[in-house]
Design a protein around this motif. Structure first.
Motif, mmCIF file in Angstrom:
data_model
loop_
_atom_site.group_PDB
_atom_site.id
_atom_site.type_symbol
_atom_site.label_atom_id
_atom_site.label_comp_id
_atom_site.label_asym_id
_atom_site.label_seq_id
_atom_site.Cartn_x
_atom_site.Cartn_y
_atom_site.Cartn_z
ATOM 1 N N ASP A 179 -18.836 143.040 0.594
ATOM 2 C CA ASP A 179 -20.084 142.442 1.059
ATOM 3 C C ASP A 179 -20.559 141.391 0.063
ATOM 4 O O ASP A 179 -20.191 141.408 -1.118
ATOM 5 C CB ASP A 179 -21.170 143.500 1.277
ATOM 6 N N LEU A 180 -21.406 140.505 0.534
ATOM 7 C CA LEU A 180 -21.849 139.375 -0.289
ATOM 8 C C LEU A 180 -22.723 139.807 -1.450
ATOM 9 O O LEU A 180 -22.698 139.184 -2.517
ATOM 10 C CB LEU A 180 -22.596 138.361 0.588
ATOM 11 N N SER A 181 -23.507 140.856 -1.285
ATOM 12 C CA SER A 181 -24.368 141.315 -2.385
ATOM 13 C C SER A 181 -23.532 141.792 -3.564
ATOM 14 O O SER A 181 -23.953 141.668 -4.719
ATOM 15 C CB SER A 181 -25.300 142.423 -1.900
ATOM 16 N N GLY A 182 -22.350 142.324 -3.289
ATOM 17 C CA GLY A 182 -21.461 142.725 -4.377
ATOM 18 C C GLY A 182 -20.977 141.534 -5.177
ATOM 19 O O GLY A 182 -20.847 141.596 -6.410
ATOM 20 N N ILE A 183 -20.713 140.412 -4.498
ATOM 21 C CA ILE A 183 -20.305 139.195 -5.210
ATOM 22 C C ILE A 183 -21.441 138.698 -6.093
ATOM 23 O O ILE A 183 -21.224 138.324 -7.260
ATOM 24 C CB ILE A 183 -19.886 138.111 -4.204
ATOM 25 N N GLN A 237 -25.105 121.150 18.532
ATOM 26 C CA GLN A 237 -25.329 120.350 19.735
ATOM 27 C C GLN A 237 -26.267 119.168 19.471
ATOM 28 O O GLN A 237 -27.191 118.901 20.229
ATOM 29 C CB GLN A 237 -25.876 121.234 20.864
ATOM 30 N N GLY A 238 -26.027 118.486 18.353
ATOM 31 C CA GLY A 238 -26.786 117.292 18.019
ATOM 32 C C GLY A 238 -28.139 117.533 17.388
ATOM 33 O O GLY A 238 -28.832 116.577 17.033
ATOM 34 N N LYS A 239 -28.537 118.794 17.224
ATOM 35 C CA LYS A 239 -29.821 119.118 16.612
ATOM 36 C C LYS A 239 -29.604 119.723 15.231
ATOM 37 O O LYS A 239 -28.701 120.532 15.037
ATOM 38 C CB LYS A 239 -30.609 120.087 17.496
ATOM 39 N N THR A 240 -30.448 119.305 14.289
ATOM 40 C CA THR A 240 -30.327 119.752 12.905
ATOM 41 C C THR A 240 -31.365 120.830 12.606
ATOM 42 O O THR A 240 -32.543 120.682 12.972
ATOM 43 C CB THR A 240 -30.524 118.565 11.939
ATOM 44 N N ARG A 241 -30.918 121.869 11.920
ATOM 45 C CA ARG A 241 -31.792 123.004 11.620
ATOM 46 C C ARG A 241 -31.554 123.485 10.199
ATOM 47 O O ARG A 241 -30.411 123.636 9.771
ATOM 48 C CB ARG A 241 -31.520 124.135 12.608
ATOM 49 N N LEU A 242 -32.641 123.718 9.463
ATOM 50 C CA LEU A 242 -32.543 124.313 8.133
ATOM 51 C C LEU A 242 -32.402 125.821 8.272
ATOM 52 O O LEU A 242 -33.214 126.472 8.933
ATOM 53 C CB LEU A 242 -33.784 123.995 7.298
ATOM 54 N N LEU A 243 -31.392 126.398 7.618
ATOM 55 C CA LEU A 243 -31.166 127.840 7.679
ATOM 56 C C LEU A 243 -31.874 128.505 6.496
ATOM 57 O O LEU A 243 -31.285 128.784 5.459
ATOM 58 C CB LEU A 243 -29.665 128.143 7.661
ATOM 59 N N GLU A 244 -33.153 128.725 6.672
ATOM 60 C CA GLU A 244 -33.974 129.337 5.623
ATOM 61 C C GLU A 244 -33.668 130.824 5.510
ATOM 62 O O GLU A 244 -33.413 131.511 6.512
ATOM 63 C CB GLU A 244 -35.461 129.149 5.943
ATOM 64 N N ALA A 245 -33.723 131.342 4.285
ATOM 65 C CA ALA A 245 -33.513 132.771 4.052
ATOM 66 C C ALA A 245 -34.724 133.562 4.527
ATOM 67 O O ALA A 245 -35.871 133.154 4.304
ATOM 68 C CB ALA A 245 -33.264 133.038 2.572
ATOM 69 N N THR A 246 -34.472 134.676 5.198
ATOM 70 C CA THR A 246 -35.569 135.534 5.642
ATOM 71 C C THR A 246 -36.342 136.084 4.452
ATOM 72 O O THR A 246 -37.574 136.059 4.411
ATOM 73 C CB THR A 246 -35.022 136.692 6.491
ATOM 74 N N THR A 247 -35.600 136.590 3.475
ATOM 75 C CA THR A 247 -36.193 137.086 2.226
ATOM 76 C C THR A 247 -35.451 136.406 1.080
ATOM 77 O O THR A 247 -34.315 136.782 0.760
ATOM 78 C CB THR A 247 -36.062 138.610 2.102
ATOM 79 N N LEU A 252 -29.667 133.437 -10.072
ATOM 80 C CA LEU A 252 -28.845 134.288 -10.928
ATOM 81 C C LEU A 252 -29.418 134.353 -12.339
ATOM 82 O O LEU A 252 -29.840 133.343 -12.898
ATOM 83 C CB LEU A 252 -27.415 133.739 -10.969
ATOM 84 N N ASN A 253 -29.440 135.549 -12.883
ATOM 85 C CA ASN A 253 -29.922 135.839 -14.235
ATOM 86 C C ASN A 253 -31.439 135.872 -14.333
ATOM 87 O O ASN A 253 -31.997 135.844 -15.429
ATOM 88 C CB ASN A 253 -29.371 134.840 -15.262
ATOM 89 N N LEU A 254 -32.129 135.918 -13.190
ATOM 90 C CA LEU A 254 -33.581 136.071 -13.208
ATOM 91 C C LEU A 254 -34.027 137.361 -12.515
ATOM 92 O O LEU A 254 -35.223 137.573 -12.308
ATOM 93 C CB LEU A 254 -34.262 134.877 -12.527
ATOM 94 N N THR A 255 -33.090 138.208 -12.153
ATOM 95 C CA THR A 255 -33.453 139.438 -11.453
ATOM 96 C C THR A 255 -34.237 140.396 -12.357
ATOM 97 O O THR A 255 -35.018 141.202 -11.864
ATOM 98 C CB THR A 255 -32.202 140.158 -10.937
ATOM 99 N N HIS A 261 -33.162 141.975 -5.370
ATOM 100 C CA HIS A 261 -33.177 142.300 -3.947
ATOM 101 C C HIS A 261 -32.454 141.187 -3.209
ATOM 102 O O HIS A 261 -32.761 140.007 -3.356
ATOM 103 C CB HIS A 261 -34.610 142.438 -3.412
ATOM 104 N N HIS A 262 -31.447 141.554 -2.458
ATOM 105 C CA HIS A 262 -30.622 140.561 -1.778
ATOM 106 C C HIS A 262 -30.527 140.909 -0.300
ATOM 107 O O HIS A 262 -30.257 142.056 0.057
ATOM 108 C CB HIS A 262 -29.216 140.511 -2.373
ATOM 109 N N ARG A 263 -30.753 139.933 0.526
ATOM 110 C CA ARG A 263 -30.631 140.119 1.970
ATOM 111 C C ARG A 263 -29.714 139.056 2.539
ATOM 112 O O ARG A 263 -29.874 137.872 2.258
ATOM 113 C CB ARG A 263 -32.001 140.042 2.646
ATOM 114 N N VAL A 264 -28.760 139.509 3.328
ATOM 115 C CA VAL A 264 -27.817 138.606 3.981
ATOM 116 C C VAL A 264 -28.357 138.244 5.356
ATOM 117 O O VAL A 264 -28.693 139.117 6.159
ATOM 118 C CB VAL A 264 -26.430 139.254 4.116
ATOM 119 N N ASP A 265 -28.472 136.934 5.626
ATOM 120 C CA ASP A 265 -28.925 136.439 6.925
ATOM 121 C C ASP A 265 -27.725 135.991 7.747
ATOM 122 O O ASP A 265 -26.763 135.419 7.215
ATOM 123 C CB ASP A 265 -29.894 135.274 6.747
ATOM 124 N N THR A 266 -27.780 136.255 9.038
ATOM 125 C CA THR A 266 -26.690 135.906 9.948
ATOM 126 C C THR A 266 -27.189 134.889 10.977
ATOM 127 O O THR A 266 -28.262 135.063 11.558
ATOM 128 C CB THR A 266 -26.154 137.150 10.666
#
Length: 347
Positions: A179-183, A237-247, A252-255, A261-266
């Motif tokens: 999972d990505l949180s492990g990376i 489909q020709g429209k641009t969207r910013l994929l903002e993180a939910t949380t 790195l190095n400021l936790t 706390h890490h959340r993966v958005d899909t």
């Protein structure tokens, strides 16, 4: 050489009172900036012969003084030319080493992974630089295609060292961690250890923004884990969207300061979609009025542009917008889902 001939012609054709011949020492002095040592010496000798020839026409030009000046300037110019060539050779070898280091740190990415198109762009803020604190990497793993893009805060060799450590860690963790949180956890450990082993005098602790992207083997979606990094842009489909993180997750190095706390958005990533990942050097490029580069609006205007062409346009647009000089390093990745992916899956 043209300057020398011009001075000689003017010296012979103008009255003695003007004394154009006194400009002859400037010719070898200027030649030292462009010519090797031997041509510079020969030019000085030519100027000396011109001065001696003038003395037969005008006997009261002060030939001994001007000739001595030509000889002295020529010798000094020849030495300066020798030193310049030595430094140019040293700089050439340094640039070769820097380019080799860049090939290791930011190695060329394959243009396709599992039928996904990938293109990369890196621009150094300083013209003589080849590498900096911005970084990216991609890996085709059993869990899907995983991409990393980030930016180490700070400049100089300390930032390059931290970026190199993070890339090396990602190259291993991307294949090991399910999972990505492990990376991210592995990257946290790496940058903490690197900062402890190589403390920067102007920055006691390194920290970096990072964005990990995962495109599963089956396709159809993209997973993002954003640690303080600028959100990617999705063109659908020709429209641009910013994929903002939910949380939003901390850099790195400021936790230790704000908590881990890490959340993966899909998000959906369907055939024909295009994803633009970038560092803040893109969005923080400024024009003469101090206005930031409008990346979402610019991307919207590009339409369905192939990844390589899009990055080439972005490169030209950033240089034009900033007046030809970037204030920060720039890294960008474009990932495109092929139009034929859905059909290939059915086959």
């Amino acid at each position: 050489m043209i300057l020398t001939v011009l001075i000689a012609v003017l010296a012979f054709s103008t009255p003695r009172e003007i004394a154009i011949s006194r400009l002859l020492p400037t010719a070898p002095a200027l030649a030292a900036a462009m010519w090797p040592m031997l041509p510079t010496l020969l030019l000085g000798l030519f100027c000396l012969l011109v001065m001696i020839s003038l003395s037969f026409v005008y006997t009261d030009l002060g030939t001994p003084y001007t000739s001595a000046a030509i000889a002295a300037v020529t010798l000094a110019a020849a030495y300066a030319s020798h030193i310049r060539l030595q430094r140019e050779e040293t700089l050439f070898h340094v640039r070769l080493v820097a380019e080799a280091a860049q090939e290791v740190l930011l190695r060329p990415l394959p243009r396709r992974m599992n039928n996904i198109e990938i293109e990369a762009l890196y621009l150094a803020a300083q013209e003589e630089a080849r590498i900096g604190g911005d970084f990216y990497e991609a890996a085709d793993t059993p869990y899907g295609i995983r991409l990393l893009i980030g930016d180490v805060r700070g400049k100089g060799l300390s930032a390059v060292g931290a970026a190199s450590a993070l890339i090396s860690c990602f190259r291993e963790a991307a294949y090991d961690e399910p999972d990505l949180s492990g990376i991210i956890h592995r990257l946290e450990i790496t940058i903490t250890r690197h900062g402890a082993a190589f403390p920067a005098p102007d920055r006691p602790e390194h920290f970096a923004t990072a964005l990990i992207t995962e495109i599963p083997q089956a396709g159809g979606q993209v997973r993002l884990l954003n640690c303080g990094h600028p959100p990617p842009l999705l063109v659908h489909q020709g429209k641009t969207r910013l994929l903002e993180a939910t949380t939003p997750s901390p850099p790195l190095n400021l936790t230790t300061l704000v908590g881990e706390h890490h959340r993966v958005d899909t998000f959906d990533f369907t055939p024909g979609d295009q994803l633009l990942l970038y560092t803040d050097g893109v969005t923080e490029a400024r024009d003469r009025t101090g206005t930031f580069f409008p990346l979402p609006d610019w991307t919207q205007l590009q339409g369905p542009t192939p990844p390589r062409e899009l990055l080439d346009r972005l490169h030209a647009a950033l240089l034009h917008y900033s007046g030809g000089k970037l204030d920060d390093d720039v890294a960008a990745l474009v990932v495109r889902c092929p139009d034929a992916w859905a059909r290939e899956d059915r086959l």
